[in-house]
Every structure is written in structure tokens, then in C-alpha cells.
Design an enzyme around this catalytic site. Structure first.
Site, mmCIF file in Angstrom:
data_model
loop_
_atom_site.group_PDB
_atom_site.id
_atom_site.type_symbol
_atom_site.label_atom_id
_atom_site.label_comp_id
_atom_site.label_asym_id
_atom_site.label_seq_id
_atom_site.Cartn_x
_atom_site.Cartn_y
_atom_site.Cartn_z
ATOM 1 N N CYS A 35 79.687 38.601 21.802
ATOM 2 C CA CYS A 35 81.117 38.764 22.047
ATOM 3 C C CYS A 35 81.963 37.827 21.170
ATOM 4 C CB CYS A 35 81.516 38.511 23.495
ATOM 5 S SG CYS A 35 80.553 39.462 24.681
ATOM 6 N N GLY A 88 80.926 42.298 18.518
ATOM 7 C CA GLY A 88 80.887 43.190 19.674
ATOM 8 C C GLY A 88 81.644 44.455 19.379
ATOM 9 N N ASN A 102 83.082 34.206 26.249
ATOM 10 C CA ASN A 102 81.939 34.462 25.374
ATOM 11 C C ASN A 102 80.819 33.539 25.816
ATOM 12 O OD1 ASN A 102 81.099 33.644 21.924
ATOM 13 N ND2 ASN A 102 80.162 35.102 23.289
ATOM 14 N N GLY A 103 79.674 34.115 26.130
ATOM 15 C CA GLY A 103 78.547 33.293 26.553
ATOM 16 C C GLY A 103 77.823 33.954 27.694
ATOM 17 N N CYS A 162 74.052 27.103 18.720
ATOM 18 C CA CYS A 162 73.039 28.162 18.650
ATOM 19 C C CYS A 162 72.622 28.423 17.199
ATOM 20 C CB CYS A 162 73.626 29.433 19.254
ATOM 21 S SG CYS A 162 72.597 30.875 18.999
ATOM 22 N N TYR A 207 71.837 35.028 12.135
ATOM 23 C CA TYR A 207 72.180 36.449 12.166
ATOM 24 C C TYR A 207 73.610 36.751 12.556
ATOM 25 C CZ TYR A 207 72.580 41.118 14.201
ATOM 26 O OH TYR A 207 73.010 42.353 14.517
ATOM 27 N N CYS A 218 66.814 34.879 24.921
ATOM 28 C CA CYS A 218 67.899 33.901 24.988
ATOM 29 C C CYS A 218 68.646 34.135 26.295
ATOM 30 C CB CYS A 218 68.851 34.107 23.815
ATOM 31 S SG CYS A 218 70.335 33.092 23.910
HETATM 32 P P1 AMP Z 1 64.034 44.795 15.359
HETATM 33 O O1 AMP Z 1 64.247 46.014 14.543
HETATM 34 O O2 AMP Z 1 63.997 45.082 16.829
HETATM 35 O O3 AMP Z 1 62.854 43.970 14.933
HETATM 36 O O4 AMP Z 1 65.314 43.858 15.173
HETATM 37 C C1 AMP Z 1 65.519 43.171 13.986
HETATM 38 C C2 AMP Z 1 66.800 43.608 13.333
HETATM 39 O O5 AMP Z 1 67.878 43.550 14.257
HETATM 40 C C3 AMP Z 1 67.148 42.699 12.195
HETATM 41 O O6 AMP Z 1 67.553 43.520 11.107
HETATM 42 C C4 AMP Z 1 68.278 41.840 12.691
HETATM 43 O O7 AMP Z 1 69.253 41.659 11.686
HETATM 44 C C5 AMP Z 1 68.848 42.603 13.855
HETATM 45 N N1 AMP Z 1 69.086 41.750 15.036
HETATM 46 C C6 AMP Z 1 68.500 40.607 15.364
HETATM 47 N N2 AMP Z 1 68.950 40.149 16.548
HETATM 48 C C7 AMP Z 1 69.862 41.035 16.965
HETATM 49 C C8 AMP Z 1 70.694 41.142 18.108
HETATM 50 N N3 AMP Z 1 70.661 40.221 19.039
HETATM 51 N N4 AMP Z 1 71.503 42.213 18.187
HETATM 52 C C9 AMP Z 1 71.526 43.136 17.233
HETATM 53 N N5 AMP Z 1 70.768 43.109 16.146
HETATM 54 C C10 AMP Z 1 69.941 42.081 15.998
#
Ligand code: AMP
Length: 456
Positions: free
Chosen positions: A2, A28, A102-103, A237, A243, A383
Site C-alpha cells: 500500500c 497498490g 500502510n503496514g 524493510c 522489489y 512477512c
Molecule cells: P514468483 O513468480 O511467485 O516466484 O514471484 C516472483 C516474481 O514476483 C518476481 O518477478 C518479483 O519481482 C515479483 N514479486 C516478488 N514479491 C512480490 C510481491 N510481494 N508482490 C508482487 N510481486 C512480487
């Protein structure tokens, strides 16, 4: 996850909040909302959809007043009701109040159970509603004291922006888990936002980060009043750097893009490979891939094209749709890849879906070898502080070794950044929140408690 924003002391407050939310859309995409206060009442518009879909000129004009707070919501699968949109508005003993959060509160279940026990009713599953209830039920007279009272009862990660009809209060938890910065607007007035990229769009000058444990009070045309409510114990964090945040944002004095370059360089030191080319997973892996290529002394190429009209893969709830979406989103430049040994770099690997699809895509495009490189450590724990990493059984690295994950995604090799390597990239000057990697739930909660900012 968020995004939150608060604008205080300017005529076009809701317009500036709108631009700020637009700049922070990546935090978000589920729903968005702005509430404004004109001294007499609070006006609120919130809806499912992107910032540009929800707000148009006519709508913004309804949001009168010199204070506006806003929110972009990223929710877990299925929780897509408009009721879950923020800010959360309520009428209570002292008048009207609106809250953007946010959190993720780690003791939200206990707090809610206690409130329900005493007869409270809830409209949503959001922990933000707990906050509104605790403020409304406090026996303190003034809103500020009620907020302080509420803060003694909540735990976990929070950046809060709270608006009354004439004041704005901003609080960051004592760990400073989620980012929050203060900026000064050109025509007077202030802005507080999750990320500094919002300041760049509205032409605000960055003043400083809101301190972990600090409360800021905005009232009339005075300078914001700062009070330390809790002793700071900073644990920002690490995932914001890996990311989540936009690469042009500055968090804790560090530009996110530079941190990602460092992670890539460190990854090259830790897990080199015999390769002709380095490709990023667009857009999430771009900066880290550049760092990896620099570290390896190998050319960096944008060998995979991204279709920008498809949202992030995580947004869709079912696995089936997620699989299809990766293909819709990414497509290789075959000429560049054919016959080459390539390293493909992404920022993180969660379920393994993206990596599996991309390795397959590159092999089909004729790559002789595909070496997957991940610029963060293995995600082994969910998390509880606001990043949506789902439940533990969905985290592939929680149950499989690096070799097993490598086999699953079909790569010739797989390398993750080590936890020490991540710390070295970010700088040893700070204790970061590394909970997804090391399972240290320092701000409460544990791997069993349900994830993210709403529950059924
Ligand atoms: P996965 O395909 O499930 O292994 O997720 C990895 C991909 O999702 C990577 O390309 C990351 O950039 C992205 N990613 C990592 N964490 C998140 C998150 N919390 N929400 C959305 N995308 C994520």
C-alpha cells in the site's frame, strides 16, 4: 504494502494527493481513495480501481479543503470488496475522522477479539478498522491523546495518516518498517508520502524521513510539531529496496536503484556463471541485472520485452491466471538469445512461477544455457509486516533446496544472493527487517498468523 499520502496547508490538497497516489500506483492497484477536510467536514471518495480510473476532474473538485489524505491498496487474493478500500472514515464522539494505514498490525486478531467481546461491530477485515475503534473508544479527551492511547495497544508495522476536520496526524512505528517521508510544498504546506517519488511529481522538496517512533501534528499554518512517542529501534524493510519501492525513490537516504545495482554486483561475486549475456526480468530485475552484468564484465541486454498493459502477476488470485499472465506479459527477442548462454536476473523468487515460465521461454527461444540469478536470498518465511508473501506453503524455498528449485524451474543453474551479501549491499549501518529470509519476527506475530492487512 500500500501507499499513503497526506497533504496539509494548501488549497489544492486533493489534487496534490491525487498526483502523489498516481506516482505511487506500483504500491497498490486494487483500490484507491482520498479524503479531504475543509475545517467543517470530511469528504471521502474511494473505489476499486487505479488512481486514474477512480478520480477524474469532477470527482476531485468534490474533495474540498486544505488537507487531503490518500491511500492505494494492495490486498491479498479475494479481499477485493470496496469496503476494504481506504481511507477508513468514521463519525465518533469528537466528530469526524479518517485514517490511511500502510503496514500490518501483528496483534490485530487479539485487538479485534477484545473489541468484539465488548460489542464493537466491524464492516471489513482490515486492521485499520481496529485503529479507528481504539481511537473512538479511548477515554482521553483530545484526539491527539486518543491516538497516543491507541498506539499503546497496537503492535507491528504501521505508517498512519489520520485526519480530523482541521488537523492531520502522522505516525510511523518505532521500527520504521515501511518507508515514510516528509516534504515541503512550493506554495507553503507539507506533504507526507510513502515514497519520495511522489514529491518529485508534485515538485515538493524532500525534508527528511519521518523518524521511527515519531508523531507529527499538522495544525493551521504552523510548522509540524514533532514528538517521539516511542524510542526508535530502526528495522527498515529490506524488501522495499529489493522489489517494492520505485527505483527513483530515496529511502533512509539511499536511492533504491543504487541499492539494486549493488545487490546485482554482490550476486556476481557470490554466484558467477559462464555466460555470454545478462538479461533482466523486466521490469523488476533491471537494476540488479545491470549490476550483475557490470560485476561479471558481460554485456547487459533487454532481451525480454514486457507488455506494459498487463498488471503485476501477483494481482490475480488464482494460480491458473498467474501462469497465463506471465506469458502475456513477457516475450523474448529470439535473434539475440539463440545459441547463447544467458543469465537471467530477477529481484526475487516467491512461488517460482515467473522463473519457471521465463526459463522455459528462453529455452524455447534457443538459448544454449539458462542460468537463473536472484538478487535476494531465498524467501522461507511469510512477512507479517506488510509485504504480501502469502502463506508459508506457497513459498517454494521454504520446502525445497536451491538444487530442487533449480530442477523445478528447469534452469542450468540457480543462484541466490546470501543474507550477508544482501546486508553488505544495503550497508552495514542499519539493522534491516529480513523476516522473509531469516524468520526473525522482531515486531510480533509469527509464521502461522494469517498474512497481510485484512482477514475474513
Ligand atoms: P514468483 O513468480 O511467485 O516466484 O514471484 C516472483 C516474481 O514476483 C518476481 O518477478 C518479483 O519481482 C515479483 N514479486 C516478488 N514479491 C512480490 C510481491 N510481494 N508482490 C508482487 N510481486 C512480487
Amino acid at each position: 504494502m500500500c501507499a499513503v499520502v497526506g497533504v496539509f496547508g494548501v488549497e489544492n490538497a486533493s489534487q496534490l494527493a491525487y498526483y502523489a497516489l498516481f506516482a505511487m500506483q506500483h504500491r497498490g492497484q486494487e483500490s484507491t481513495g482520498i479524503s479531504s477536510a475543509d475545517g467543517e467536514r470530511i469528504h471521502l471518495i474511494k473505489k476499486r480501481g487505479l488512481v486514474t480510473e477512480v478520480f477524474h476532474k469532477g470527482r476531485l473538485e468534490l474533495l474540498e479543503g486544505s488537507c487531503a489524505i490518500g491511500h492505494n491498496r494492495y490486498s491479498t487474493a479475494g479481499k477485493d470488496s470496496v469496503l476494504d478500500a481506504q481511507p477508513v472514515f468514521a463519525k465518533y464522539k469528537l466528530g469526524e475522522i479518517s485514517v490511511a494505514h500502510n503496514g500490518n498490525l501483528s496483534n490485530k486478531f487479539e485487538v479485534r477479539d477484545r473489541l468484539i467481546e465488548k460489542g464493537a461491530i466491524f464492516q471489513t477485515g482490515m486492521d485499520t478498522e481496529n485503529i479507528v475503534h481504539l481511537i473512538a473508544k479511548s477515554s482521553q479527551e483530545k484526539l491527539k491523546d486518543r491516538i497516543k492511547d491507541m498506539l499503546t495497544k497496537i503492535e507491528g508495522a504501521y505508517c498512519l495518516i489520520i485526519q480530523s476536520r482541521s488537523k492531520m496526524f502522522v505516525v510511523r512505528d518505532r521500527f520504521g518498517i515501511r518507508p515514510l517521508s516528509l516534504g515541503k510544498l512550493k506554495n507553503g504546506g507539507y506533504i507526507v508520502a510513502s515514497e519520495t517519488c511522489a514529491f518529485d511529481l508534485v515538485g515538493a522538496e524532500f525534508v527528511r524521513d519521518v523518524k521511527p517512533g515519531e508523531m507529527l501534528t499538522f495544525h493551521k499554518n504552523k510548522e509540524p510539531k514533532s514528538e517521539m512517542i516511542f524510542e526508535s529501534d530502526p528495522h527498515p524493510c529490506a524488501f522495499e529496496y529489493i522489489y517494492f519501492a520505485r527505483p527513483d525513490s530515496i529511502i533512509g537516504g539511499k536511492t533504491v536503484y543504487n541499492m539494486r545495482l549493488e545487490m546485482g554486483k554482490q550476486l556476481a561475486k557470490e554466484t558467477p556463471a559462464k555466460i555470454d549475456l545478462v538479461l533482466p526480468v523486466p521490469d523488476s530485475g533491471v537494476a540488479a541485472a545491470k549490476g550483475y552484468a557490470d560485476g561479471m564484465g558481460v554485456p547487459f541486454e533487454m532481451g525480454i520485452v514486457r507488455n506494459h498493459y498487463v498488471g503485476r502477476t501477483f494481482i490475480e488470485p488464482t494460480q491458473e491466471i498467474r501462469d497465463l499472465k506471465v506469458k502475456l506479459k513477457l516475450s523474448p527477442i529470439k535473434d539475440m538469445i539463440k545459441g547463447k548462454s544467458v543469465a537471467i536476473v530477477d529481484d526475487s523468487l516467491v512461488r517460482g512461477t515467473t522463473s519457471l515460465q521465463i526459463v522455459r521461454m528462453l529455452k524455447e527461444a534457443g538459448a544454449s544455457e539458462v542460468h537463473m540469478r536472484i538478487a535476494s536470498p531465498e524467501i522461507k518465511f511469510p512477512c507479517r509486516y506488510g509485504i504480501d508473501t502469502a502463506s508459508k506453503d506457497e513459498l517454494i524455498s521454504a520446502y525445497k533446496s536451491v538444487e530442487e528449485v533449480c530442477e523445478y524451474i528447469g534452469a542450468d543453474s540457480l543462484g541466490f544472493l546470501s543474507i550477508d551479501g544482501l546486508k553488505a549491499s544495503l550497508g552495514d549501518d542499519t539493522n534491516y527487517s529480513l523476516v522473509s529470509f531469516d524468520g526473525n519476527y522482531f515486531a510480533g506475530g509469527n509464521e502461522e498468523t494469517a498474512g497481510c492487512s485484512s482477514y475474513a
